[in-house]
Design an enzyme around this catalytic site. Structure first.
Site, PDB file in Angstrom:
ATOM      1  N   ARG A   1       0.844  -1.199   0.000  1.00  0.00           N
ATOM      2  CA  ARG A   1       0.000   0.000   0.000  1.00  0.00           C
ATOM      3  C   ARG A   1       0.884   1.255   0.000  1.00  0.00           C
ATOM      4  O   ARG A   1       0.721   2.160  -0.819  1.00  0.00           O
ATOM      5  CB  ARG A   1      -0.838   0.021   1.280  1.00  0.00           C
ATOM      6  CG  ARG A   1      -2.278  -0.013   1.084  1.00  0.00           C
ATOM      7  CD  ARG A   1      -2.971  -0.221   2.442  1.00  0.00           C
ATOM      8  NE  ARG A   1      -3.629  -1.509   2.455  1.00  0.00           N
ATOM      9  CZ  ARG A   1      -4.771  -1.758   1.846  1.00  0.00           C
ATOM     10  NH1 ARG A   1      -5.409  -0.801   1.225  1.00  0.00           N
ATOM     11  NH2 ARG A   1      -5.303  -2.951   1.862  1.00  0.00           N
TER      12      ARG A   1
ATOM     13  N   HIS B   1       9.989 -15.270  -0.248  1.00  0.00           N
ATOM     14  CA  HIS B   1      10.724 -14.410  -1.194  1.00  0.00           C
ATOM     15  C   HIS B   1      11.423 -15.242  -2.270  1.00  0.00           C
ATOM     16  O   HIS B   1      11.365 -14.925  -3.457  1.00  0.00           O
ATOM     17  CB  HIS B   1      11.750 -13.560  -0.448  1.00  0.00           C
ATOM     18  CG  HIS B   1      11.138 -12.427   0.315  1.00  0.00           C
ATOM     19  ND1 HIS B   1      11.876 -11.497   1.015  1.00  0.00           N
ATOM     20  CD2 HIS B   1       9.835 -12.073   0.501  1.00  0.00           C
ATOM     21  CE1 HIS B   1      11.067 -10.618   1.588  1.00  0.00           C
ATOM     22  NE2 HIS B   1       9.824 -10.955   1.301  1.00  0.00           N
TER      23      HIS B   1
ATOM     24  N   LYS C   1      13.284  -6.689   1.266  1.00  0.00           N
ATOM     25  CA  LYS C   1      14.296  -7.177   2.188  1.00  0.00           C
ATOM     26  C   LYS C   1      13.649  -8.015   3.270  1.00  0.00           C
ATOM     27  O   LYS C   1      12.472  -7.773   3.565  1.00  0.00           O
ATOM     28  CB  LYS C   1      15.107  -6.038   2.808  1.00  0.00           C
ATOM     29  CG  LYS C   1      14.311  -4.821   3.280  1.00  0.00           C
ATOM     30  CD  LYS C   1      13.167  -4.947   4.271  1.00  0.00           C
ATOM     31  CE  LYS C   1      13.414  -5.525   5.626  1.00  0.00           C
ATOM     32  NZ  LYS C   1      12.186  -5.489   6.488  1.00  0.00           N
TER      33      LYS C   1
ATOM     34  N   ASP D   1      14.133  -8.895   9.874  1.00  0.00           N
ATOM     35  CA  ASP D   1      13.263  -7.764   9.548  1.00  0.00           C
ATOM     36  C   ASP D   1      14.029  -6.442   9.601  1.00  0.00           C
ATOM     37  O   ASP D   1      14.454  -5.925   8.578  1.00  0.00           O
ATOM     38  CB  ASP D   1      12.044  -7.750  10.479  1.00  0.00           C
ATOM     39  CG  ASP D   1      10.993  -6.762  10.017  1.00  0.00           C
ATOM     40  OD1 ASP D   1      10.473  -6.937   8.900  1.00  0.00           O
ATOM     41  OD2 ASP D   1      10.701  -5.796  10.734  1.00  0.00           O
TER      42      ASP D   1
HETATM   43  N1  LIG Z   1      11.198  -1.845   2.638  1.00  0.00           N
HETATM   44  C1  LIG Z   1      10.343  -1.535   3.596  1.00  0.00           C
HETATM   45  O1  LIG Z   1      10.204  -0.369   3.956  1.00  0.00           O
HETATM   46  C2  LIG Z   1       9.511  -2.600   4.224  1.00  0.00           C
HETATM   47  C3  LIG Z   1       8.610  -2.252   5.211  1.00  0.00           C
HETATM   48  C4  LIG Z   1       7.768  -3.231   5.723  1.00  0.00           C
HETATM   49  C5  LIG Z   1       7.907  -4.536   5.280  1.00  0.00           C
HETATM   50  N2  LIG Z   1       8.836  -4.868   4.356  1.00  0.00           N
HETATM   51  C6  LIG Z   1       8.949  -6.263   3.891  1.00  0.00           C
HETATM   52  O2  LIG Z   1       7.801  -6.542   3.101  1.00  0.00           O
HETATM   53  C7  LIG Z   1       7.363  -7.886   3.325  1.00  0.00           C
HETATM   54  C8  LIG Z   1       5.911  -7.884   3.756  1.00  0.00           C
HETATM   55  O3  LIG Z   1       5.731  -7.160   4.947  1.00  0.00           O
HETATM   56  P1  LIG Z   1       4.271  -6.603   5.365  1.00  0.00           P
HETATM   57  O4  LIG Z   1       4.377  -6.016   6.704  1.00  0.00           O
HETATM   58  O5  LIG Z   1       3.717  -5.763   4.290  1.00  0.00           O
HETATM   59  O6  LIG Z   1       3.466  -8.005   5.459  1.00  0.00           O
HETATM   60  P2  LIG Z   1       1.900  -8.313   5.392  1.00  0.00           P
HETATM   61  O7  LIG Z   1       1.095  -7.070   5.481  1.00  0.00           O
HETATM   62  O8  LIG Z   1       1.630  -9.396   6.354  1.00  0.00           O
HETATM   63  O9  LIG Z   1       1.705  -8.846   3.879  1.00  0.00           O
HETATM   64  C9  LIG Z   1       2.236 -10.014   3.403  1.00  0.00           C
HETATM   65  C10 LIG Z   1       1.329 -10.516   2.281  1.00  0.00           C
HETATM   66  O10 LIG Z   1       1.841 -11.763   1.827  1.00  0.00           O
HETATM   67  C11 LIG Z   1       0.769 -12.572   1.403  1.00  0.00           C
HETATM   68  N3  LIG Z   1       0.946 -13.898   1.976  1.00  0.00           N
HETATM   69  C12 LIG Z   1       1.154 -15.038   1.263  1.00  0.00           C
HETATM   70  N4  LIG Z   1       1.318 -16.092   2.063  1.00  0.00           N
HETATM   71  C13 LIG Z   1       1.182 -15.634   3.324  1.00  0.00           C
HETATM   72  C14 LIG Z   1       1.233 -16.272   4.595  1.00  0.00           C
HETATM   73  N5  LIG Z   1       1.458 -17.588   4.738  1.00  0.00           N
HETATM   74  N6  LIG Z   1       1.061 -15.511   5.692  1.00  0.00           N
HETATM   75  C15 LIG Z   1       0.871 -14.181   5.580  1.00  0.00           C
HETATM   76  N7  LIG Z   1       0.810 -13.513   4.395  1.00  0.00           N
HETATM   77  C16 LIG Z   1       0.953 -14.255   3.273  1.00  0.00           C
HETATM   78  C17 LIG Z   1      -0.529 -11.903   1.807  1.00  0.00           C
HETATM   79  O11 LIG Z   1      -1.107 -11.380   0.639  1.00  0.00           O
HETATM   80  P3  LIG Z   1      -2.459 -11.986  -0.015  1.00  0.00           P
HETATM   81  O12 LIG Z   1      -3.318 -12.450   1.138  1.00  0.00           O
HETATM   82  O13 LIG Z   1      -3.029 -10.831  -0.719  1.00  0.00           O
HETATM   83  O14 LIG Z   1      -2.072 -13.100  -0.930  1.00  0.00           O
HETATM   84  C18 LIG Z   1      -0.100 -10.771   2.711  1.00  0.00           C
HETATM   85  O15 LIG Z   1      -0.891  -9.626   2.559  1.00  0.00           O
HETATM   86  C19 LIG Z   1       8.340  -8.497   4.341  1.00  0.00           C
HETATM   87  O16 LIG Z   1       9.351  -9.186   3.646  1.00  0.00           O
HETATM   88  C20 LIG Z   1       8.957  -7.272   5.017  1.00  0.00           C
HETATM   89  O17 LIG Z   1      10.287  -7.505   5.462  1.00  0.00           O
HETATM   90  C21 LIG Z   1       9.629  -3.910   3.826  1.00  0.00           C
END
Ligand SMILES: NC(=O)c1ccc[n+]([C@@H]2O[C@H](COP(=O)([O-])OP(=O)(O)OC[C@H]3O[C@@H](n4cnc5c(N)ncnc54)[C@H](OP(=O)(O)O)[C@@H]3O)[C@@H](O)[C@H]2O)c1
Length: 340
Positions: free
Chosen positions: A21, A83, A101, A181
């Site tokens: 988002r 990933h 990451k 993380d």
């Molecule tokens: N660069 C940055 O600033 C930054 C910041 C925050 C996070 N990140 C990284 O981004 C990634 C996601 O973080 P997030 O906080 O956005 O996570 P999140 O809201 O939990 O989203 C992960 C998404 O993965 C999908 N998914 C598929 N299998 C799943 C499972 N077994 N359990 C949970 N979700 C599953 C889901 O999408 P669907 O249900 O739509 O399929 C879920 O919405 C991580 O690798 C994190 O390290 C990076």
């Protein structure tokens, strides 16, 4: 491998993740990149996400997104444990990949991912938005010009409070834990500053009841002589800071992804070796890190590797090797030598 793309690079988002988002809204103003589709395991969720974020198309499965011929590249913000699998599948489907990451769960996965990228003739890079920010580009320039002399000590930390058991960060089965993380950020900064990977690592950790690390403190020894102290935590108030000490001065940075509402990003540099060295504040332009990162990614894809401001494949593997060694040291209670 460069693609002769004259239109904006069309990105597909894998999973309706929270970070996707912020990513989609951060890159919305780009002329170089457009978020063209999103996929979720649940078609209704994908449709809602697409509507809320102004994404023109959605898919009810990840495979459908990878098969979409109108997509040039994939943004992979899935949980850490997915990933490698989905980045490799995307590369095999002919897409470039910007993967969140930490790139992988470990160095073996990271190597397999880059092997898949080479095989497919596509680019794969690890997303660290702070690397594209003016704050970090200025830091690298100052170190390169010798502004603080030879770097001897690095202290980099990143902590933030997470306690909701539903958060993927607290679940071991999807690659949770503070080290992978937020620790991946602190480690990536230390390696960027040192300009090499450590050859010896020792670490201690505090663990949650579910078995993820809640806080980690590690010491990294670099072949060139520098030492780094790196820490990560899910049990503290937010902090993100690095102090880099050279033999002729020091630099402090918050290595931000995106500048805070409170003011523009700065670096604090003290030139000189004594307590009398006056802190000099270097203000750098603010900007959304996702936007800077994707525009660099688009130039990587269309113009080649010299245009990518982020971690190179070799640097991402070094980060993964270091994270592996920290985790092993924290679990075993012994120092770990990184031998490649
Ligand atoms: N660069 C940055 O600033 C930054 C910041 C925050 C996070 N990140 C990284 O981004 C990634 C996601 O973080 P997030 O906080 O956005 O996570 P999140 O809201 O939990 O989203 C992960 C998404 O993965 C999908 N998914 C598929 N299998 C799943 C499972 N077994 N359990 C949970 N979700 C599953 C889901 O999408 P669907 O249900 O739509 O399929 C879920 O919405 C991580 O690798 C994190 O390290 C990076």
């Amino acid at each position: 491998m460069n693609d002769p793309i004259s239109r904006p690079l069309r990105l597909g988002v894998l999973g309706a993740a929270n970070i996707a988002r912020a990513f989609t809204s951060g890159v919305a103003s780009s002329q170089a990149v457009t978020v063209a589709a999103v996929a979720s395991r649940d078609a209704g969720k994908a449709e809602r996400f697409a509507q809320e974020c102004g994404i023109p198309r959605f898919h009810g499965s990840y495979d459908a997104l990878l098969a979409d011929p109108e997509i040039d590249a994939i943004y992979n913000p899935l949980p850490n444990s997915l990933h490698a699998e989905w980045s490799i599948r995307a590369l095999e489907a002919g897409k470039h990949v910007l993967c969140e990451k930490p790139l992988a769960m470990n160095a073996a996965e990271a190597r397999a991912m880059f092997a898949a990228a080479r095989q497919a003739g596509r680019h794969l890079v690890e997303a660290y938005p702070y690397r594209a920010q003016a704050q970090t580009l200025k830091l690298s320039a100052l170190l390169k010009e010798g502004a603080i002399g030879k770097v001897q000590l690095i202290r980099s930390s990143f902590g933030v409070a997470f306690s909701d058991p539903a958060n993927i960060r607290l679940k071991p089965e999807v690659g949770g834990g503070s080290l992978l993380d937020v620790g991946s950020y602190a480690v990536s900064l230390a390696l960027l500053v040192a300009g090499e990977r450590p050859d010896r690592v020792s670490a201690v950790a505090r663990w949650s009841e579910t078995g993820v690390d809640m806080s980690v403190a590690a010491t990294l020894e670099f072949p060139g002589g520098a030492l780094a102290q790196v820490s990560s935590s899910f049990a503290t108030a937010y902090h993100r800071h690095a102090l880099i000490s050279g033999d002729r001065g020091t630099i402090e940075t918050t290595y931000l992804n995106h500048p805070p509402a409170g003011g523009p990003p700065i670096l604090t540099i003290r030139r000189g070796t004594t307590v009398a060295a006056v802190p000099e504040i270097i203000e750098v332009p603010p900007g959304n890190g996702f936007l800077a990162e994707v525009e660099s990614f688009q130039r990587l894809v269309t113009q080649g590797e010299a245009h990518w401001t982020g971690a190179t494949p070799a640097q991402s593997i070094d980060i993964a090797l270091t994270l592996d060694a920290i985790a092993l040291s924290a679990r075993s209670g012994t120092a770990i030598r990184i031998e490649v």
